[in-house]
Design a protein around this motif. Structure first.
Motif, PDB file in Angstrom:
ATOM      1  N   GLY A  22      -1.396  -7.834  16.754  1.00 56.00           N
ATOM      2  CA  GLY A  22      -2.008  -6.638  17.329  1.00 56.00           C
ATOM      3  C   GLY A  22      -1.174  -5.382  17.163  1.00 56.00           C
ATOM      4  N   ILE A  23       0.115  -5.559  16.838  1.00 57.16           N
ATOM      5  CA  ILE A  23       1.009  -4.407  16.739  1.00 57.16           C
ATOM      6  C   ILE A  23       1.506  -4.319  15.297  1.00 57.16           C
ATOM      7  CG2 ILE A  23       3.169  -3.421  17.580  1.00 57.16           C
ATOM      8  CD1 ILE A  23       2.720  -5.027  20.169  1.00 57.16           C
ATOM      9  N   PRO A  24       1.493  -3.131  14.705  1.00 50.51           N
ATOM     10  CA  PRO A  24       1.900  -3.024  13.297  1.00 50.51           C
ATOM     11  C   PRO A  24       3.327  -3.524  13.060  1.00 50.51           C
ATOM     12  CG  PRO A  24       0.924  -0.966  14.053  1.00 50.51           C
ATOM     13  CD  PRO A  24       1.063  -1.838  15.254  1.00 50.51           C
TER      14      PRO A  24
ATOM     15  N   TYR B  39       2.151   6.731  15.312  1.00 48.78           N
ATOM     16  CA  TYR B  39       3.534   6.282  15.098  1.00 48.78           C
ATOM     17  C   TYR B  39       4.430   7.472  14.760  1.00 48.78           C
ATOM     18  CZ  TYR B  39       7.538   3.861  13.061  1.00 48.78           C
ATOM     19  OH  TYR B  39       8.795   3.434  12.777  1.00 48.78           O
TER      20      TYR B  39
ATOM     21  N   MET C  99      11.801   0.786  -3.011  1.00 53.93           N
ATOM     22  CA  MET C  99      11.065   1.992  -2.625  1.00 53.93           C
ATOM     23  C   MET C  99      12.020   3.119  -2.227  1.00 53.93           C
ATOM     24  SD  MET C  99       7.798   1.710  -2.841  1.00 53.93           S
ATOM     25  CE  MET C  99       6.934   2.705  -1.656  1.00 53.93           C
TER      26      MET C  99
ATOM     27  N   LEU D   3       5.470  -2.301  11.166  1.00 54.86           N
ATOM     28  CA  LEU D   3       6.396  -1.168  11.159  1.00 54.86           C
ATOM     29  C   LEU D   3       6.947  -0.900  12.559  1.00 54.86           C
ATOM     30  CD1 LEU D   3       7.634   1.026   9.407  1.00 54.86           C
ATOM     31  CD2 LEU D   3       5.610   2.423   9.788  1.00 54.86           C
TER      32      LEU D   3
ATOM     33  N   GLU E 140      -6.486  -4.875  10.371  1.00 58.19           N
ATOM     34  CA  GLU E 140      -5.293  -4.584   9.567  1.00 58.19           C
ATOM     35  C   GLU E 140      -5.251  -3.111   9.166  1.00 58.19           C
ATOM     36  OE1 GLU E 140      -2.804  -6.533   8.972  1.00 58.19           O
ATOM     37  OE2 GLU E 140      -3.683  -8.290   9.923  1.00 58.19           O
ATOM     38  N   ILE E 141      -6.420  -2.542   8.858  1.00 65.94           N
ATOM     39  CA  ILE E 141      -6.448  -1.130   8.461  1.00 65.94           C
ATOM     40  C   ILE E 141      -5.985  -0.256   9.634  1.00 65.94           C
ATOM     41  CG2 ILE E 141      -7.956   0.804   7.849  1.00 65.94           C
ATOM     42  CD1 ILE E 141      -9.549  -1.093   6.113  1.00 65.94           C
TER      43      ILE E 141
ATOM     44  N   LEU F 171      11.491   2.763   4.960  1.00 69.34           N
ATOM     45  CA  LEU F 171      11.222   3.837   5.912  1.00 69.34           C
ATOM     46  C   LEU F 171      12.312   3.915   6.977  1.00 69.34           C
ATOM     47  CD1 LEU F 171       7.377   3.408   6.402  1.00 69.34           C
ATOM     48  CD2 LEU F 171       8.598   4.957   4.890  1.00 69.34           C
TER      49      LEU F 171
ATOM     50  N   SER G  70      -0.250   3.176  10.604  1.00 67.52           N
ATOM     51  CA  SER G  70       1.134   3.519  10.935  1.00 67.52           C
ATOM     52  C   SER G  70       1.939   3.841   9.669  1.00 67.52           C
ATOM     53  CB  SER G  70       1.797   2.369  11.696  1.00 67.52           C
ATOM     54  OG  SER G  70       1.798   1.203  10.920  1.00 67.52           O
ATOM     55  N   LEU G  71       1.528   3.265   8.524  1.00 65.79           N
ATOM     56  CA  LEU G  71       2.247   3.526   7.274  1.00 65.79           C
ATOM     57  C   LEU G  71       2.114   4.972   6.832  1.00 65.79           C
ATOM     58  CD1 LEU G  71       1.193   0.404   5.182  1.00 65.79           C
ATOM     59  CD2 LEU G  71       3.251   0.737   6.518  1.00 65.79           C
TER      60      LEU G  71
ATOM     61  N   GLN H  71      -6.388   0.120  -1.470  1.00 67.29           N
ATOM     62  CA  GLN H  71      -5.732  -1.162  -1.227  1.00 67.29           C
ATOM     63  C   GLN H  71      -6.682  -2.131  -0.521  1.00 67.29           C
ATOM     64  OE1 GLN H  71      -2.539  -1.772  -2.015  1.00 67.29           O
ATOM     65  NE2 GLN H  71      -2.024  -3.632  -0.905  1.00 67.29           N
ATOM     66  N   ASN H  72      -7.290  -1.670   0.582  1.00 65.85           N
ATOM     67  CA  ASN H  72      -8.116  -2.588   1.360  1.00 65.85           C
ATOM     68  C   ASN H  72      -9.455  -2.839   0.694  1.00 65.85           C
ATOM     69  OD1 ASN H  72      -6.617  -3.233   3.966  1.00 65.85           O
ATOM     70  ND2 ASN H  72      -6.297  -1.051   3.716  1.00 65.85           N
TER      71      ASN H  72
ATOM     72  N   LYS I  21      -3.915  -1.063  11.909  1.00 66.78           N
ATOM     73  CA  LYS I  21      -2.460  -1.167  12.004  1.00 66.78           C
ATOM     74  C   LYS I  21      -1.779  -0.435  10.844  1.00 66.78           C
ATOM     75  CE  LYS I  21      -2.174  -5.680  12.371  1.00 66.78           C
ATOM     76  NZ  LYS I  21      -1.302  -6.864  12.403  1.00 66.78           N
ATOM     77  N   ASP I  22      -2.418  -0.488   9.671  1.00 64.19           N
ATOM     78  CA  ASP I  22      -1.824   0.146   8.487  1.00 64.19           C
ATOM     79  C   ASP I  22      -1.761   1.661   8.590  1.00 64.19           C
ATOM     80  OD1 ASP I  22      -1.297  -2.204   7.295  1.00 64.19           O
ATOM     81  OD2 ASP I  22      -2.820  -2.067   5.725  1.00 64.19           O
TER      82      ASP I  22
ATOM     83  N   TYR J 109      -1.565   0.300  20.378  1.00 65.83           N
ATOM     84  CA  TYR J 109      -2.013  -0.477  19.220  1.00 65.83           C
ATOM     85  C   TYR J 109      -2.768  -1.729  19.655  1.00 65.83           C
ATOM     86  CZ  TYR J 109       0.178   2.286  15.574  1.00 65.83           C
ATOM     87  OH  TYR J 109       0.494   3.298  14.714  1.00 65.83           O
TER      88      TYR J 109
ATOM     89  N   ARG K 135      -0.550  -9.558   4.136  1.00 65.54           N
ATOM     90  CA  ARG K 135      -0.797  -8.470   3.239  1.00 65.54           C
ATOM     91  C   ARG K 135       0.396  -7.553   3.267  1.00 65.54           C
ATOM     92  NH1 ARG K 135      -5.473  -5.785   4.656  1.00 65.54           N
ATOM     93  NH2 ARG K 135      -3.907  -4.358   5.335  1.00 65.54           N
ATOM     94  N   GLY K 136       0.385  -6.543   2.473  1.00 65.60           N
ATOM     95  CA  GLY K 136       1.550  -5.656   2.501  1.00 65.60           C
ATOM     96  C   GLY K 136       1.158  -4.231   2.742  1.00 65.60           C
TER      97      GLY K 136
ATOM     98  N   SER L 255       0.832  -1.214   0.000  1.00 67.85           N
ATOM     99  CA  SER L 255       0.000   0.000   0.000  1.00 67.85           C
ATOM    100  C   SER L 255       0.861   1.256   0.000  1.00 67.85           C
ATOM    101  CB  SER L 255      -0.969   0.009   1.176  1.00 67.85           C
ATOM    102  OG  SER L 255      -0.420  -0.573   2.303  1.00 67.85           O
ATOM    103  N   LEU L 256       2.107   1.105   0.461  1.00 65.73           N
ATOM    104  CA  LEU L 256       3.028   2.235   0.425  1.00 65.73           C
ATOM    105  C   LEU L 256       3.208   2.754  -1.012  1.00 65.73           C
ATOM    106  CD1 LEU L 256       4.438   3.542   2.773  1.00 65.73           C
ATOM    107  CD2 LEU L 256       6.446   2.147   2.329  1.00 65.73           C
TER     108      LEU L 256
ATOM    109  N   SER M  71       2.585   7.490   8.309  1.00 65.45           N
ATOM    110  CA  SER M  71       3.683   8.324   8.806  1.00 65.45           C
ATOM    111  C   SER M  71       4.694   8.594   7.700  1.00 65.45           C
ATOM    112  CB  SER M  71       4.367   7.637   9.983  1.00 65.45           C
ATOM    113  OG  SER M  71       4.981   6.439   9.560  1.00 65.45           O
TER     114      SER M  71
END
Lengths: 226, 236
Positions: B61-63, A176, B169, B65, A159-160, B162, A165-166, A102-103, A162-163, A200, B235-236, A71-72, A168
């Protein structure tokens, strides 16, 4: 842990308002992404089951275009890529839209599979009882499909969260990002990491609990009553 | 100042090899870690299962990243100064071990109990019959999951950018900052990821259909009740 590291929680406590502000932003990103992704998912699932070939192919191309890269990539594409055409989206918009796109693809597959998993006898029965195709879908097929779809959809919502955090990466000030900027000043990294992890875990557990409530609501018709 | 398209493409492809290298290395190490964890949960009794459950809970539960950041910070702090690439590999391996353990646990459950019993009846020790009889059969069931795990890792490697590791990337972002060719760079990156992940994903799904139909006494576990096989987190 390194020797001689002494925990100091006061700086973390002082940073809490900023961190909680980050949580609020993260939740905004997540909520808007979920809404956008859900709309995409249902339209996509209908397109994927459409009788028209062009719609089916479009849905398939969309699905593969989304799920085969991180998704980045979409985030940077919307933020940096559209800039080449003079379209400059604010980071918040680009990040949220990327997560929704993405989702939406992942959720579309879930919804499509859930609709396909409803036995065709249900549809036939409804039609033979004289229900219109529209009624058949919304009153018979869809509620049963939702029951199938909810557990994996719930996983996706987690998942969303958690995502977020991306985002950032585009300097969206979610938790994050705030964590990183606080850390750069305070260097109370272990304390901050523990707090961040706890935040989180609480967020994802809350979403998981919400999903379970929804599951119970949609499973009501199937509960055995004595 | 702009770069010609083929120069950008070439740089990005070099970055892509780093992503693939990382994903392959992590898949290998993560499989080893995952098998160990799955064995622990299989033989460790209630404690072993509780252990696996706890780390699975934390991993989900934790991302990712945040995990990667934590590893990047903690390793040097305890005196392990590794290259950025190695640190990234360690971080992803820890995460991948957990999900791979979950995939293997599902695969092990899919092997009929009678196989273990047959092994024991032939005089093999429980551990030997697990390693010689159950694991090889579980491998068949596990294969599609491992392919999607690899796809997941290729996509997850983007996160490493990152933290400053030079992969596709990161290379792309550096070109954008220098030349402002955002569209060209991101379109190419999007295409390159898809070129790697799409065929692999299709192969994985094909394999899953094949193994599901023609399994020799090996049936995939039904997803009713118990925890799902790691699918949702890939997933990514």
């Amino acid at each position: 842990m390194a020797e001689g590291y002494i925990f100091h929680w006061l700086p973390v406590l002082e940073a809490m308002p900023r961190l909680l502000g980050g949580v609020a932003t993260a939740l905004q990103v997540a909520a808007l992404s979920v809404v956008g992704a859900t709309i995409i998912a249902f339209l996509g699932a209908l397109a994927a089951r459409s009788a028209r070939r062009s719609l089916r192919v479009t849905a398939m191309i969309y699905l593969e275009a989304m799920r085969n890269s991180p998704s980045l990539v979409k985030m940077y594409f919307l933020y940096f890529g559209l800039g080449s055409f003079g379209v400059f989206l604010p980071p918040f918009v680009a990040a949220t839209a990327a997560l929704a796109l993405q989702n939406g693809a992942y959720m579309m597959e879930i919804v499509r599979g859930a609709i396909a998993a409803v036995p065709s006898g249900q549809r036939d029965a409804a039609l033979s009882l004289g229900l219109s195709p529209r009624h058949t879908f919304f009153k018979v097929t869809f509620p049963q499909a939702m029951r199938n779809a909810l557990p994996p959809l719930g996983n996706n919502w987690v998942e969303i969260v958690k995502d977020t955090s991306l985002t950032s990466a585009l300097s969206v000030a979610e938790v994050y990002f705030v964590f990183q900027s606080v850390m750069a000043l305070d260097s109370r990294v272990y304390e901050l990491l523990i707090v961040l992890a706890a935040i989180y875990l609480i967020l994802t557990a809350a979403v998981g609990a919400g999903v379970q409530l929804l599951e119970r609501r949609f499973g009501r018709a199937y509960r055995v009553t004595r | 100042m702009t770069d010609p398209l083929h120069v950008i493409a070439l740089r990005l492809l070099i970055g892509l090899t780093a992503s693939l290298e990382l994903a392959a290395l992590v898949l290998l190490l993560g499989t080893a870690g995952g098998v160990v964890l799955a064995t622990i949960s299989n033989f460790g009794g209630r404690l072993g299962r509780a252990f696996l459950f706890t780390i699975l809970y934390l991993a989900r539960g934790i991302p990712l990243l945040v995990w990667i950041f934590a590893i990047f910070f903690v390793l040097p702090h305890v005196g392990l100064r590794l290259s950025a690439f190695t640190t990234a590999a360690v971080a992803l391996t820890l995460f991948a071990s957990v999900t791979i353990a979950e995939i293997f646990r599902g695969g092990i459950l899919a092997v009929p109990r009678s196989q273990t019993e047959a092994g024991l009846a032939l005089g093999l020790s429980p551990l030997r019959s697990f390693i010689l009889i159950v694991l090889p059969q579980a491998l068949r069931v596990v294969l599609p999951g491992m392919i999607s795990q690899f796809v997941f890792l290729v996509k997850a490697s983007a996160l490493i950018s990152l933290l400053g590791v030079s992969e596709m990337m990161h290379v792309g972002r550096e070109i954008i900052e220098r030349t402002l060719q955002g569209f060209e760079v991101m379109a190419l990156i999007w295409i390159f990821y898809t070129m790697v992940c799409l065929p692999l994903g299709m192969f994985g799904r094909w394999l899953e259909r094949r193994l599901a139909v023609g399994g020799q006494g090996v049936t995939r576990p039904k997803s009713v009740g118990g925890p799902q096989i790691a699918e949702p987190s890939l997933r990514g």
